[in-house]
Design an enzyme around this catalytic site. Structure first.
Site, PDB file in Angstrom:
ATOM      1  N   ASP A   1       4.176  11.236   0.439  1.00 52.77           N
ATOM      2  CA  ASP A   1       4.349  10.216   1.470  1.00 52.77           C
ATOM      3  C   ASP A   1       2.968   9.633   1.746  1.00 52.77           C
ATOM      4  OD1 ASP A   1       4.701   8.719   3.779  1.00 52.77           O
ATOM      5  OD2 ASP A   1       5.174  10.437   5.077  1.00 52.77           O
ATOM      6  N   LYS A   8      -2.884   0.834   3.827  1.00 50.12           N
ATOM      7  CA  LYS A   8      -1.525   0.552   3.360  1.00 50.12           C
ATOM      8  C   LYS A   8      -1.009  -0.798   3.870  1.00 50.12           C
ATOM      9  CE  LYS A   8       3.102   2.631   3.559  1.00 50.12           C
ATOM     10  NZ  LYS A   8       3.837   3.815   4.039  1.00 50.12           N
ATOM     11  N   GLU A  40      11.339   5.060   2.356  1.00 51.80           N
ATOM     12  CA  GLU A  40      11.119   6.105   3.360  1.00 51.80           C
ATOM     13  C   GLU A  40      12.407   6.528   4.080  1.00 51.80           C
ATOM     14  OE1 GLU A  40       7.888   4.340   5.515  1.00 51.80           O
ATOM     15  OE2 GLU A  40       6.489   4.681   3.861  1.00 51.80           O
ATOM     16  N   ASP A  76      12.719   5.144  12.890  1.00 46.71           N
ATOM     17  CA  ASP A  76      11.381   5.667  12.636  1.00 46.71           C
ATOM     18  C   ASP A  76      10.422   5.088  13.675  1.00 46.71           C
ATOM     19  OD1 ASP A  76       8.847   6.280  11.710  1.00 46.71           O
ATOM     20  OD2 ASP A  76       9.269   5.773   9.622  1.00 46.71           O
TER      21      ASP A  76
END
Ligand SMILES: *[C@@H]1O[C@H](CO)[C@@H](O)[C@H](O)[C@H]1NC(C)=O
Ligand SMILES: *[C@@H]1O[C@H](CO)[C@@H](O)[C@H](O)[C@H]1NC(C)=O
Ligand SMILES: *[C@@H]1O[C@H](CO)[C@@H](O)[C@H](O)[C@H]1NC(C)=O
Length: 443
Positions: free
Chosen positions: A36, A100, A208, A231
């Site tokens: 991850d 990211k 994800e 999330d």
């Protein structure tokens, strides 16, 4: 105690017998890892054949969530993870985080978003001819280290890989890596490039939310068709609706608010404390160290309030001296009531886009550290009239699912079910909260 020892010895023999019978050999060590690569934290895990356990592997400092931060010293040497975070304050122009957010994307130099990024980050960001971002890190010998978001990713992945190889004492040269559901093919490719630079062959890229569903074993649970994954992290909320059939996952809708997360809940409490201090002492706290101390205390209190009904902040501030505050969970919830309620907005938007009613949802999965907050769980659970899944650490759910996927690909016994993700291209709905005044001037 001796009884358990004998018990586990017998179990071990039985297991060894079974394995020898099945493979004629001891169980193979895992070759494929699950990774991850997160915006703020990254993790690596493996799936152990035979036992069926996933293991999330800590780094040398014992952390299973490694901060996605890479720093350079003046002489060019690299620091990764917590050691990069610890020197960040003194080395802001050479400490890269949030890489990211830039991976595989193109930017318009004059866009408001890019101009905001330039102001927000203390390190230097440039765009190349293809309008891709890169970072410029000044070194002591007068030269610059040029580094791309993919390279930052590869440094973090290589760090995780070394930790796994050391812990398992076996080479790891393949991986399953997770990406946000909204990543397009270029961003997925760039993530794959980061892994290749770290010497890993990517066997599969999974989204994800699908990984989180795998962590809960939903791919082998009967009668599960519609899954919602919520999330909520430090600064963003992402909601995905998945459709599941025979171990096959399809993302049906996505919505999110990239201005809502744990930092916002902290800010509300911080503002309240500053107001309280002003009322009590007549002092406006502006001392940077005091504010930082208050920030850290608020974060600690928030975490304590996830398991206790109250928490006491006890600080020595430079501006007002001793400051003690008794914060109850109730007050924390009231200060953030509207923010917690707003978690449901992208939930409703995603359901609407998926053309589902809330009663159609079979399973609710919560991911991200902020879903540890009891009120967040309650708001979501009450809306659906059923309890969300729990049991997997919400910060490790994605890496756990990536490791499960690695196990499926590796064909590790006793994992005989399939788990596949069908590609789709969907637009994500963005929901902002303009009522909260958390714009960019604070940084
Ligand atoms: C760079 O400096 C650090 C700290 O002063 C030192 O630990 C490290 O070995 C140096 N690296 C190189 C490549 O000289
Ligand atoms: C400057 O330092 C970096 C890092 O140690 C090194 O890679 C580079 O070759 C040096 N450049 C010059 C011109 O000395
Ligand atoms: C992604 O990479 C694959 C394989 O390297 C390539 O065929 C494909 O064109 C790339 N896609 C994009 C959108 O860059």
């Amino acid at each position: 105690m001796s009884a358990t020892l004998i018990g586990s010895a017998i179990l071990g023999l039985l297991l060894a017998g079974y394995v020898a019978q099945k493979y004629g050999l001891p169980p193979p060590p895992p070759k494929i890892s699950g990774i991850d690569l997160g915006t703020t934290f990254s993790s690596i895990g493996v799936y152990h054949a035979v036992t069926g356990d996933t293991e999330i592997i800590p780094d040398d400092t014992g952390r299973r969530s490694v901060p996605s931060v890479v720093a350079f010293l003046g002489n060019g040497s690299e620091l990764i993870g917590i050691s990069a975070v610890e020197q960040q304050e003194h080395n802001p122009t050479r400490t890269i985080y949030d890489a990211k957010r830039f991976i595989g994307r193109t930017f318009d130099k004059d866009s408001a978003e890019f101009q905001r990024d330039l102001k927000r980050y203390p390190f230097q960001i440039e765009l190349n001819e293809q309008q891709k971002a890169y970072f410029v890190v000044p070194l002591d010998n007068g030269t610059d280290r040029i580094i791309t978001p993919e390279e930052v990713g590869s440094i973090i992945i290589a760090y995780l890989r070394r930790a796994a190889e050391k812990s398992l004492n076996t080479p790891i040269d393949q991986a399953v890596i997770s990406v946000p559901a909204e990543f397009d093919q270029i961003q997925r490719n760039a993530t794959q490039d980061a892994a290749s630079l770290a010497g890993l062959e990517i066997r599969r890229i999974i989204s994800e939310p699908t990984a989180a569903a795998l962590a809960y074993g939903l791919h082998k649970k009967k009668g599960v068709e519609n899954v919602i994954v919520v999330d909520l992290g430090g600064g963003t909320l992402d909601v995905s609706v998945l459709w599941l059939q025979g171990g096959m996952f399809v993302t049906r809708a996505m919505a999110g608010n990239n201005r809502l997360g744990g930092q916002d809940f902290n800010d509300r409490v911080l503002q309240h404390l500053l107001k309280t201090i002003k009322q009590k002492h007549g002092t406006v706290v502006s001392d940077k160290e005091d504010v930082q101390q208050l920030r850290l205390a608020v974060e600690a209190a928030k975490i304590q309030l996830t398991s206790f009904p109250h928490s006491t902040l006890d600080l020595k501030l430079r501006s007002v001296g001793h400051f003690k505050y008794h914060l109850t969970r109730n007050e924390f919830e009231n200060l953030n009531g509207d923010l917690f309620a707003s978690v449901l907005e992208p939930v409703k938007a995603a359901l609407e886009d998926a053309e589902l009613s809330k009663d159609d949802v079979d399973e609710i999965i919560l991911v991200g550290g902020s879903t540890r907050i009891p009120k967040v769980r309650q708001v979501v659970g009450t809306y659906f009239g059923k309890a969300p899944n729990y049991g997997v650490d919400p910060e490790l759910a994605v890496v756990t699912g990536a490791a499960v996927q690695a196990g499926v690909i590796g064909g590790g016994w006793p994992l005989q079910v399939s788990a596949m993700e069908l590609p789709v291209s969907l637009r994500k709905r963005h929901i902002y909260h303009e009522t909260t005044d958390m714009d960019d001037n604070e940084l």
